[in-house]
Scaffold this motif. Structure first.
Motif, PDB file in Angstrom:
ATOM      1  N   GLU A   1       0.381   5.478   1.293  1.00  0.00           N
ATOM      2  CA  GLU A   1      -0.448   6.464   1.980  1.00  0.00           C
ATOM      3  C   GLU A   1       0.186   7.844   1.848  1.00  0.00           C
ATOM      4  OE1 GLU A   1      -1.218   2.566   3.364  1.00  0.00           O
ATOM      5  OE2 GLU A   1       0.595   3.673   3.963  1.00  0.00           O
TER       6      GLU A   1
ATOM      7  N   SER B   1      -6.759  11.127  -6.321  1.00  0.00           N
ATOM      8  CA  SER B   1      -7.963  10.596  -5.671  1.00  0.00           C
ATOM      9  C   SER B   1      -8.020  10.902  -4.180  1.00  0.00           C
ATOM     10  CB  SER B   1      -8.024   9.079  -5.866  1.00  0.00           C
ATOM     11  OG  SER B   1      -6.893   8.445  -5.273  1.00  0.00           O
TER      12      SER B   1
ATOM     13  N   GLY C   1      -4.871  10.154   1.659  1.00  0.00           N
ATOM     14  CA  GLY C   1      -5.345   9.110   0.756  1.00  0.00           C
ATOM     15  C   GLY C   1      -4.570   7.831   0.968  1.00  0.00           C
ATOM     16  N   ARG C   2      -5.169   6.725   0.551  1.00  0.00           N
ATOM     17  CA  ARG C   2      -4.512   5.409   0.655  1.00  0.00           C
ATOM     18  C   ARG C   2      -4.868   4.595  -0.580  1.00  0.00           C
ATOM     19  NH1 ARG C   2      -5.364   0.048   2.919  1.00  0.00           N
ATOM     20  NH2 ARG C   2      -3.361  -0.716   3.741  1.00  0.00           N
ATOM     21  N   LEU C   3      -3.886   3.854  -1.098  1.00  0.00           N
ATOM     22  CA  LEU C   3      -4.095   3.021  -2.274  1.00  0.00           C
ATOM     23  C   LEU C   3      -3.351   1.707  -2.072  1.00  0.00           C
ATOM     24  CD1 LEU C   3      -5.324   3.129  -5.208  1.00  0.00           C
ATOM     25  CD2 LEU C   3      -3.041   3.786  -5.973  1.00  0.00           C
ATOM     26  N   GLU C   4      -4.030   0.597  -2.281  1.00  0.00           N
ATOM     27  CA  GLU C   4      -3.385  -0.704  -2.152  1.00  0.00           C
ATOM     28  C   GLU C   4      -2.583  -1.020  -3.412  1.00  0.00           C
ATOM     29  OE1 GLU C   4      -6.167  -3.718  -1.052  1.00  0.00           O
ATOM     30  OE2 GLU C   4      -6.531  -2.857   0.938  1.00  0.00           O
TER      31      GLU C   4
ATOM     32  N   LEU D   1      -2.996   8.133  -6.589  1.00  0.00           N
ATOM     33  CA  LEU D   1      -3.223   8.450  -5.180  1.00  0.00           C
ATOM     34  C   LEU D   1      -3.397   9.952  -4.977  1.00  0.00           C
ATOM     35  CD1 LEU D   1      -3.199   7.549  -2.163  1.00  0.00           C
ATOM     36  CD2 LEU D   1      -0.719   7.901  -2.219  1.00  0.00           C
TER      37      LEU D   1
ATOM     38  N   ALA E   1       0.753   4.604  -9.688  1.00  0.00           N
ATOM     39  CA  ALA E   1      -0.044   4.472  -8.467  1.00  0.00           C
ATOM     40  C   ALA E   1       0.051   5.744  -7.628  1.00  0.00           C
ATOM     41  CB  ALA E   1       0.425   3.269  -7.663  1.00  0.00           C
TER      42      ALA E   1
ATOM     43  N   SER F   1       0.832  -1.201   0.000  1.00  0.00           N
ATOM     44  CA  SER F   1       0.000   0.000   0.000  1.00  0.00           C
ATOM     45  C   SER F   1       0.863   1.244   0.000  1.00  0.00           C
ATOM     46  CB  SER F   1      -0.940   0.020   1.220  1.00  0.00           C
ATOM     47  OG  SER F   1      -0.199   0.187   2.415  1.00  0.00           O
TER      48      SER F   1
END
Length: 357
Positions: free
Chosen positions: A18, A66, A36-39, A63, A59, A16
């Motif tokens: 962050e 978004s 924000g957080r993205l896996e 992030l 990514a 992930s």
């Protein structure tokens, strides 16, 4: 796009990423301005090493676009380097050494080590104790190619690092009262590994990485119960360390007993070195959300064990609580450093720029 006029915290881990930005408030806790957080999928970052630069850069761009409450336009970041890839050492030196003399002595100590070459690393250190008996220095280093890789991928995403620091230091800044004189261990249970981090009087002094985490617990549970990984993950999150569920408990204990035994040895080492006893253990990371895990660690260590809200030092209107934000402990610590007037100097910095060291 948001213009929050701050230096962002950015945490890149194996599964992930962050991001978080804070705004200062007069005589109040700083306020979350954006986060924000993205896996991440497998094969992008593995063991802290970047495997797919363009996938990670994309990514990061996603992030930032978004993030809550809208796309972030800030470019400056305090970023994390993986704890497992950081070399650290405590040097106990004679008292009364300062400035350039201290630099010479520290580098002579490093040069005498068999497993490290000065020309292959970026390094920094800080004095953590001075008294009549000794000057204690905490030294950290990262491979140059690792720092180059992280700088490269940030650049591809349009970001500029002002500091790189290790996971443990960032987590400690978020979770600990750094002015208290106490010996504390943070056990950060991630998806792929667990970091056991020792702090004394607010200073991070050492870390142990154990290759056991939430994912391996899920695999063990799936095997024990003959269930799919998806179902085993759900059971782990619903049941956890419930003494009435013997099969589930046995599978989880089989994995987490490795963390317990390695952590006990680690704590014993630092207690003998410092002459102080660890007073409490703080759990962090996604694995800390497994039900009854605090009780499991308390029984095994006979110490006070607790979770701490990673938002304890900051303010977010309508905060959704620790279950949503426990993943943000590291990035909160990084963002807190970003508020410092000189974030490149307010702690160890492994950035590849001589003027920042």
């Amino acid at each position: 796009m948001l213009n929050i006029n701050t230096i962002l915290g950015l945490d890149i881990s194996d599964r992930s990423i962050e991001v978080l930005g804070l705004k200062k408030r007069f005589l109040k806790k700083p306020k979350i301005a954006a986060y924000g957080r993205l896996e991440l999928g497998a094969g992008v970052v593995e063991g802290g090493n970047i495997e797919d630069f363009e996938a990670l850069a994309e990514a990061l761009r996603i992030l930032l676009k978004s993030a809550w409450p809208g796309p972030i336009k800030e470019k400056l970041v305090v970023a994390l380097l993986p704890q497992s890839q950081i070399f650290s050492r405590i040097f106990r030196l004679p008292p009364g050494i300062y400035s350039e003399d201290l630099k010479t002595v520290v580098l002579n100590e490093v040069a005498s080590l068999d497993n490290i070459r000065l020309e292959e690393i970026y390094y920094d250190w800080q004095v953590v104790k001075r008294n009549k008996e000794e000057t204690m220095v905490f030294f950290e280093a990262a491979r140059k190619d690792l720092v180059f890789d992280y700088t490269n991928v940030l650049g591809r995403a349009g970001l500029i690092p002002v500091a790189f620091e290790a996971e443990a230091a960032a987590a400690g800044r978020a979770l600990l009262d750094l002015t208290q004189n106490e010996a504390v261990v943070i056990i950060d249970i991630g998806a792929l590994a667990t970091n056991v981090n020792y702090f004394e009087d607010g200073y991070f002094l050492g870390s142990l990485s154990v290759p056991v985490g939430g994912n391996s617990a899920t695999v063990a549970l799936a095997k024990e119960l003959n269930e799919s990984l998806e179902r085993a993950e759900a059971i782990k999150r619903e049941v956890g360390f419930d003494a009435d569920k013997e099969a589930v408990l046995a599978a989880l204990e089989g994995e987490f007993s490795v963390i317990v035994e390695r952590a006990k040895d680690f704590i014993k080492y630092f207690s003998q070195m410092s002459g102080r006893e660890v007073e409490k253990i703080i759990l962090s990371g996604g694995g800390a959300l497994i039900p009854n895990i605090e009780n499991y660690f308390q029984i095994n260590f006979d110490l006070e064990v607790e979770q701490r809200d990673p938002l304890r030092k900051i303010y977010l209107p309508g905060c959704r609580g620790i279950k949503d934000f426990i993943y943000y402990a590291n990035v909160v610590g990084l963002a807190l450093r970003g508020l410092h007037p000189q974030p490149y100097k307010s702690g160890i910095n492994l950035l590849a720029r001589a003027e920042y060291r």
